[in-house]
Scaffold this motif. Sequence first.
Motif, PDB file in Angstrom:
ATOM      1  N   GLU B  15      39.510  16.897  23.859  1.00 18.55           N
ATOM      2  CA  GLU B  15      40.251  17.427  22.726  1.00 18.55           C
ATOM      3  C   GLU B  15      41.214  16.366  22.184  1.00 18.55           C
ATOM      4  O   GLU B  15      41.891  15.680  22.942  1.00 18.55           O
ATOM      5  CB  GLU B  15      41.043  18.668  23.167  1.00 18.55           C
ATOM      6  N   ARG B  36      26.974  23.031  10.966  1.00 18.27           N
ATOM      7  CA  ARG B  36      27.399  23.280  12.336  1.00 18.27           C
ATOM      8  C   ARG B  36      26.894  24.659  12.731  1.00 18.27           C
ATOM      9  O   ARG B  36      26.976  25.606  11.956  1.00 18.27           O
ATOM     10  CB  ARG B  36      28.933  23.248  12.416  1.00 18.27           C
ATOM     11  N   LYS B  38      27.259  27.402  15.860  1.00 21.68           N
ATOM     12  CA  LYS B  38      27.807  27.834  17.131  1.00 21.68           C
ATOM     13  C   LYS B  38      26.845  28.814  17.782  1.00 21.68           C
ATOM     14  O   LYS B  38      26.022  29.432  17.105  1.00 21.68           O
ATOM     15  CB  LYS B  38      29.187  28.459  16.935  1.00 21.68           C
ATOM     16  N   THR B  79      39.599  16.303  17.358  1.00 23.08           N
ATOM     17  CA  THR B  79      38.712  17.419  17.723  1.00 23.08           C
ATOM     18  C   THR B  79      39.469  18.519  18.457  1.00 23.08           C
ATOM     19  O   THR B  79      40.459  18.279  19.164  1.00 23.08           O
ATOM     20  CB  THR B  79      37.560  16.932  18.610  1.00 23.08           C
ATOM     21  N   ARG B  80      38.945  19.737  18.264  1.00 27.56           N
ATOM     22  CA  ARG B  80      39.494  20.934  18.912  1.00 27.56           C
ATOM     23  C   ARG B  80      38.374  21.615  19.682  1.00 27.56           C
ATOM     24  O   ARG B  80      37.195  21.407  19.381  1.00 27.56           O
ATOM     25  CB  ARG B  80      40.043  21.895  17.858  1.00 27.56           C
ATOM     26  N   CYS B  81      38.739  22.451  20.615  1.00 25.59           N
ATOM     27  CA  CYS B  81      37.714  23.153  21.406  1.00 25.59           C
ATOM     28  C   CYS B  81      36.774  23.944  20.498  1.00 25.59           C
ATOM     29  O   CYS B  81      35.575  24.059  20.784  1.00 25.59           O
ATOM     30  CB  CYS B  81      38.377  24.075  22.426  1.00 25.59           C
ATOM     31  N   GLU B  82      37.308  24.491  19.412  1.00 29.72           N
ATOM     32  CA  GLU B  82      36.458  25.292  18.522  1.00 29.72           C
ATOM     33  C   GLU B  82      35.468  24.457  17.715  1.00 29.72           C
ATOM     34  O   GLU B  82      34.621  25.004  17.002  1.00 29.72           O
ATOM     35  CB  GLU B  82      37.302  26.157  17.578  1.00 29.72           C
ATOM     36  N   ASP B  83      35.546  23.131  17.810  1.00 31.18           N
ATOM     37  CA  ASP B  83      34.538  22.276  17.181  1.00 31.18           C
ATOM     38  C   ASP B  83      33.267  22.210  18.020  1.00 31.18           C
ATOM     39  O   ASP B  83      32.258  21.652  17.584  1.00 31.18           O
ATOM     40  CB  ASP B  83      35.083  20.853  16.978  1.00 31.18           C
ATOM     41  N   THR B  84      33.317  22.749  19.223  1.00 35.49           N
ATOM     42  CA  THR B  84      32.119  22.763  20.078  1.00 35.49           C
ATOM     43  C   THR B  84      31.009  23.534  19.383  1.00 35.49           C
ATOM     44  O   THR B  84      31.166  24.702  19.027  1.00 35.49           O
ATOM     45  CB  THR B  84      32.437  23.416  21.435  1.00 35.49           C
ATOM     46  N   ALA B  85      29.871  22.864  19.168  1.00 38.34           N
ATOM     47  CA  ALA B  85      28.766  23.453  18.409  1.00 38.34           C
ATOM     48  C   ALA B  85      27.619  22.450  18.382  1.00 38.34           C
ATOM     49  O   ALA B  85      27.748  21.319  18.839  1.00 38.34           O
ATOM     50  CB  ALA B  85      29.198  23.769  16.979  1.00 38.34           C
ATOM     51  N   THR B 110      30.316  18.873  22.580  1.00 34.53           N
ATOM     52  CA  THR B 110      31.179  19.693  23.437  1.00 34.53           C
ATOM     53  C   THR B 110      32.555  19.057  23.496  1.00 34.53           C
ATOM     54  O   THR B 110      32.681  17.879  23.857  1.00 34.53           O
ATOM     55  CB  THR B 110      30.597  19.824  24.852  1.00 34.53           C
ATOM     56  N   SER B 113      38.768  20.557  26.893  1.00 33.10           N
ATOM     57  CA  SER B 113      40.236  20.631  26.820  1.00 33.10           C
ATOM     58  C   SER B 113      40.884  19.920  28.002  1.00 33.10           C
ATOM     59  O   SER B 113      40.214  19.595  28.989  1.00 33.10           O
ATOM     60  CB  SER B 113      40.689  22.089  26.789  1.00 33.10           C
TER      61      SER B 113
END
Lengths: 114, 113
Positions: B15, B36, B38, B79-85, B110, B113
Amino acid sequence: GPKVLQIPSHQIIDMGQMVTLNCDPVSNHLYFYWYKQILGQQMEFLVNFYNGKVMEKSKLFKDQFSVERPDGSYFTLKIQPTALEDSAVYFCASSLPGGLYEQYFGPGTRLTVL
Amino acid sequence: SQLAEENLWALSVHEGESVTVNCSYKTSITALQWYRQKSGEGPAQLILIRSNEREKRNGRLRATLDTSSQSSSLSITATRCEDTAVYFCATYHTGGLSGKLTFGEGTQVTVIS
């Protein structure tokens, strides 16, 4: 942002049966698409529909497939009869008319043919 | 036939770091779109870059297009965890009238964090 809805989210049917996948596109969009994604593989174009007609279809769009949007209601993909290889996630998309407008996708319908 | 493909299947970043996904294609295009996806959702459009554009930004996202090498990149900063996709490129090919998109296989990003 604009939302495309798909009904149902998951459908399980026996091989040879008919299935209809429903798509509620973005309200002012006039181009509609179906794409197919087999698990672990890339998404592939099936068909594009505009003004009541198929504009373009791929070789994956077999004779057993048909699309329509009667009276501005759902945009549908019908498969009759289904085959085992039709098992996949089917995504509907819609866009404004013309080739370079962003396509908005629905969440997909997972079709399992037994 | 046209093929769009990402160049790596999976990337992991921590992150706050930046990540870049690359894509190449094989025929002439009019535009390239980054999506993207998810888990359990449909693709969400991120950036559309036309063949006469070299770079386009959308917040923390930056897309580039090099038509001479037939390649594109998508960079995500901070990047943030919610960018995982899974990140896909998809192309509109020259001469196409229907808006048909040709998708790559996707790169799983992925964010840890």
